[in-house]
Design a protein around this motif. Structure first.
Motif, PDB file in Angstrom:
ATOM      1  N   LEU A  78       1.012  -1.544   0.198  1.00 49.48           N
ATOM      2  CA  LEU A  78      -0.131   0.114   0.449  1.00 49.48           C
ATOM      3  C   LEU A  78       1.030   1.122  -0.097  1.00 49.48           C
ATOM      4  CD1 LEU A  78      -2.711  -1.013   2.485  1.00 49.48           C
ATOM      5  CD2 LEU A  78      -3.389  -1.355  -0.502  1.00 49.48           C
ATOM      6  N   HIS A  79       2.151   1.717  -0.029  1.00 50.05           N
ATOM      7  CA  HIS A  79       3.091   2.427   0.130  1.00 50.05           C
ATOM      8  C   HIS A  79       4.148   1.730  -1.118  1.00 50.05           C
ATOM      9  CE1 HIS A  79       4.788   6.126   2.039  1.00 50.05           C
ATOM     10  NE2 HIS A  79       5.893   5.617   1.037  1.00 50.05           N
ATOM     11  N   ARG A  80       4.282   2.150  -2.339  1.00 47.94           N
ATOM     12  CA  ARG A  80       5.010   2.141  -3.149  1.00 47.94           C
ATOM     13  C   ARG A  80       5.828   2.901  -3.522  1.00 47.94           C
ATOM     14  NH1 ARG A  80       1.903  -2.648  -7.270  1.00 47.94           N
ATOM     15  NH2 ARG A  80       4.255  -2.108  -8.297  1.00 47.94           N
ATOM     16  N   GLN A  81       4.962   3.729  -4.333  1.00 51.97           N
ATOM     17  CA  GLN A  81       5.548   4.479  -4.661  1.00 51.97           C
ATOM     18  C   GLN A  81       6.521   5.627  -4.696  1.00 51.97           C
ATOM     19  OE1 GLN A  81       2.338   7.701  -6.516  1.00 51.97           O
ATOM     20  NE2 GLN A  81       4.065   8.486  -8.428  1.00 51.97           N
ATOM     21  N   GLU A  82       7.039   5.755  -3.912  1.00 55.80           N
ATOM     22  CA  GLU A  82       8.721   6.506  -3.331  1.00 55.80           C
ATOM     23  C   GLU A  82       9.376   6.281  -3.765  1.00 55.80           C
ATOM     24  OE1 GLU A  82      10.075   8.549   1.053  1.00 55.80           O
ATOM     25  OE2 GLU A  82       8.080   7.037   1.247  1.00 55.80           O
ATOM     26  N   TYR A  83       9.729   4.425  -3.443  1.00 56.14           N
ATOM     27  CA  TYR A  83      10.302   4.050  -2.956  1.00 56.14           C
ATOM     28  C   TYR A  83      11.278   3.548  -4.460  1.00 56.14           C
ATOM     29  CZ  TYR A  83      13.653  -0.271  -3.102  1.00 56.14           C
ATOM     30  OH  TYR A  83      14.661  -0.995  -3.521  1.00 56.14           O
ATOM     31  N   GLU A  84       9.756   2.805  -5.159  1.00 59.22           N
ATOM     32  CA  GLU A  84       9.937   1.990  -6.873  1.00 59.22           C
ATOM     33  C   GLU A  84      10.031   2.971  -8.072  1.00 59.22           C
ATOM     34  OE1 GLU A  84       6.971  -2.021  -6.133  1.00 59.22           O
ATOM     35  OE2 GLU A  84       6.388  -0.495  -7.744  1.00 59.22           O
ATOM     36  N   THR A  85       9.802   4.509  -7.463  1.00 54.42           N
ATOM     37  CA  THR A  85      10.231   5.424  -8.644  1.00 54.42           C
ATOM     38  C   THR A  85      10.969   6.337  -8.280  1.00 54.42           C
ATOM     39  OG1 THR A  85       8.479   6.866  -7.536  1.00 54.42           O
ATOM     40  CG2 THR A  85       7.262   5.393  -9.150  1.00 54.42           C
ATOM     41  N   GLY A  86      11.796   5.621  -6.914  1.00 52.81           N
ATOM     42  CA  GLY A  86      12.838   6.577  -7.303  1.00 52.81           C
ATOM     43  C   GLY A  86      14.033   6.377  -6.038  1.00 52.81           C
ATOM     44  N   LEU A  87      13.984   5.566  -5.026  1.00 49.30           N
ATOM     45  CA  LEU A  87      14.967   4.702  -4.568  1.00 49.30           C
ATOM     46  C   LEU A  87      15.263   3.825  -5.040  1.00 49.30           C
ATOM     47  CD1 LEU A  87      14.414   5.438  -0.657  1.00 49.30           C
ATOM     48  CD2 LEU A  87      16.270   6.479  -1.087  1.00 49.30           C
ATOM     49  N   ALA A  88      14.513   2.567  -4.816  1.00 53.60           N
ATOM     50  CA  ALA A  88      14.974   1.617  -5.962  1.00 53.60           C
ATOM     51  C   ALA A  88      15.876   2.016  -7.264  1.00 53.60           C
ATOM     52  CB  ALA A  88      13.988   0.922  -6.814  1.00 53.60           C
ATOM     53  N   HIS A  89      15.735   2.769  -7.739  1.00 55.64           N
ATOM     54  CA  HIS A  89      17.345   3.005  -8.810  1.00 55.64           C
ATOM     55  C   HIS A  89      18.259   3.441  -8.217  1.00 55.64           C
ATOM     56  CE1 HIS A  89      18.838   3.615 -12.751  1.00 55.64           C
ATOM     57  NE2 HIS A  89      19.409   4.922 -12.661  1.00 55.64           N
ATOM     58  N   VAL A  90      18.785   4.402  -7.317  1.00 51.03           N
ATOM     59  CA  VAL A  90      19.597   4.238  -6.824  1.00 51.03           C
ATOM     60  C   VAL A  90      20.267   3.311  -5.514  1.00 51.03           C
ATOM     61  CG1 VAL A  90      20.224   5.886  -4.135  1.00 51.03           C
ATOM     62  CG2 VAL A  90      19.408   7.224  -6.514  1.00 51.03           C
ATOM     63  N   ALA A  91      19.076   2.713  -4.933  1.00 50.99           N
ATOM     64  CA  ALA A  91      19.732   1.244  -4.333  1.00 50.99           C
ATOM     65  C   ALA A  91      20.329  -0.231  -5.028  1.00 50.99           C
ATOM     66  CB  ALA A  91      18.471   0.595  -3.374  1.00 50.99           C
ATOM     67  N   ALA A  92      19.824   0.081  -6.236  1.00 51.45           N
ATOM     68  CA  ALA A  92      19.926  -1.214  -7.551  1.00 51.45           C
ATOM     69  C   ALA A  92      21.768  -0.363  -7.819  1.00 51.45           C
ATOM     70  CB  ALA A  92      19.155  -1.095  -8.444  1.00 51.45           C
ATOM     71  N   ILE A  93      22.157   0.546  -8.619  1.00 49.21           N
ATOM     72  CA  ILE A  93      22.860   0.671  -8.741  1.00 49.21           C
ATOM     73  C   ILE A  93      24.613   0.889  -7.603  1.00 49.21           C
ATOM     74  CG2 ILE A  93      24.523   2.948  -9.732  1.00 49.21           C
ATOM     75  CD1 ILE A  93      22.109   4.377 -10.459  1.00 49.21           C
ATOM     76  N   GLN A  94      24.181   1.193  -6.272  1.00 51.53           N
ATOM     77  CA  GLN A  94      24.795   1.123  -5.495  1.00 51.53           C
ATOM     78  C   GLN A  94      24.798  -0.187  -4.419  1.00 51.53           C
ATOM     79  OE1 GLN A  94      24.576   4.539  -2.002  1.00 51.53           O
ATOM     80  NE2 GLN A  94      24.586   5.955  -3.987  1.00 51.53           N
ATOM     81  N   GLY A  95      24.304  -1.237  -5.270  1.00 55.53           N
ATOM     82  CA  GLY A  95      24.050  -2.965  -4.416  1.00 55.53           C
ATOM     83  C   GLY A  95      23.574  -3.065  -3.023  1.00 55.53           C
ATOM     84  N   LEU A  96      23.295  -1.585  -2.207  1.00 55.20           N
ATOM     85  CA  LEU A  96      22.468  -1.992  -1.458  1.00 55.20           C
ATOM     86  C   LEU A  96      21.037  -2.801  -1.240  1.00 55.20           C
ATOM     87  CD1 LEU A  96      21.877   2.077  -0.578  1.00 55.20           C
ATOM     88  CD2 LEU A  96      23.675   0.362  -0.262  1.00 55.20           C
ATOM     89  N   GLY A  97      22.015  -3.330   0.420  1.00 54.53           N
ATOM     90  CA  GLY A  97      20.504  -3.975   0.791  1.00 54.53           C
ATOM     91  C   GLY A  97      19.391  -3.247   0.590  1.00 54.53           C
TER      92      GLY A  97
END
Length: 330
Positions: free
Chosen positions: A202-221
């Motif tokens: 019920l709270h997807r947009q904030e992470y999926e449209t922003g943080l997810a990309h940065v986390a993937a590039i930086q290899g963050l868990g």
């Protein structure tokens, strides 16, 4: 980045029962050497809605189910959560089997991200937890009043002293994570390996449209917090009358609307197909998402723990995942 962990015989179970359980897969936290059961047990209710006896029972059930990742903070119940977890590890003599994460920055005694506040906070947390080191330290807030260099250098000193093994962020935006990574590279200090952020059906947009990309590039868990939307995604709140039965019910009130019921209906159907709990499916959906290492969840009673642990052994079909994606679309 995954490793099959063979099922062991658990205390109080027969070997036949243990052998009948499917294997689960441990997950690495980012680029660190930490490997965890794909679920973090939060201590945020310890010392609040869970007293000493309840906390001990919850932790025992979690460990007996092969959980090894505990998440707390120096600000939870004014430090009492850390004390309860520390006492439990000391009594069970299982510190080496646990991966312990805690957070600093929000305590009344040492607020903020100044170097001295961080060092005092970590010293206090180590004392309460009764341990020589913290496996994963989170910066609980993004304190923009403090230069990142000061914060990152302080954490790196703690890592060099062996008091902290790895660290991560919490409530940091993608831009701030990029700034932190650049600063770490320029100073030659240890970078973040993890991020904790608000993420659920019920709270997807904030992470999926922003943080997810940065986390993937930086290899963050990624460790999703509020993974069950304040309990709403467990299915225990179906009408307003249900909210009064739980001290945390008011936090779930905002989900009692059309979208919330649509998601619950989808969860109900899939939970029935797997003959498991609604909460189990909500967590399994998160575990299907790229970069997610371990959702952070809490339990007020030990009887709630097995359905949380079960998420690691549920395999959603492509159709089931897509159905939940559609029901929760933003």
């Amino acid at each position: 980045m995954t490793q099959v962990h063979p099922t062991r015989s658990l205390p109080g179970t027969t070997s036949a029962r243990a052998d009948a359980q499917p294997h689960f897969v441990t997950r690495a936290i980012g680029s660190s050497s930490l490997r965890v059961f794909p679920l973090a047990l939060s201590g945020n209710v310890f010392g609040w809605t869970a007293d000493d006896a309840a906390a001990t029972s919850i932790l025992d059930t979690f460990a007996e189910g092969e959980g090894n990742f505990i998440d707390t903070a120096d600000s939870y119940a004014a430090g009492r959560s850390e004390l309860m977890i520390g006492r439990w590890m000391r009594e069970r003599r299982n510190r080496d089997a646990m991966v312990v994460a805690t957070k600093v920055g929000k305590s009344r005694e040492n607020p903020g991200m100044h170097a001295e506040a961080i060092k005092r906070s970590v010293t206090a947390s180590l004392s309460r937890l009764g341990t020589s080191h913290i496996d994963l330290l989170y910066l609980h807030i993004d304190d923009e009043s403090v230069d990142f260099d000061e914060t990152l250098l302080a954490v790196d000193e703690l890592i060099g002293e062996g008091k902290v093994r790895y660290f991560g962020g919490s409530d940091h935006t993608g831009n701030r994570l990029i700034q932190a990574r650049i600063a770490c590279g320029q100073m030659g200090v240890a970078p973040m390996v993890a991020i904790q952020s608000h993420y659920n059906l019920l709270h997807r947009q904030e992470y999926e449209t922003g943080l997810a990309h940065v986390a993937a590039i930086q290899g963050l868990g990624m460790m999703p917090r509020f993974a069950l939307a304040s309990g709403f995604l467990s299915g225990k709140y179906r009408q307003r009358a249900d909210l009064a039965s739980n001290p945390r019910g008011h936090d779930a009130a905002k989900y009692l609307r059309r979208k919330g019921f649509k998601v619950l209906n989808a969860l109900d159907e899939i939970a029935e197909e797997h003959d498991t709990a609604v909460a189990t499916i909500a967590l399994a959906w998160l575990l299907n998402k790229p970069g997610v290492a371990a959702p952070v969840v809490s339990a007020s009673r030990a009887t709630q723990v097995p359905e949380l642990l079960a998420a690691a052994r549920v395999h959603l079909t492509r159709h089931q995942s897509a159905e939940l994606d559609r029901a929760s679309a933003y």
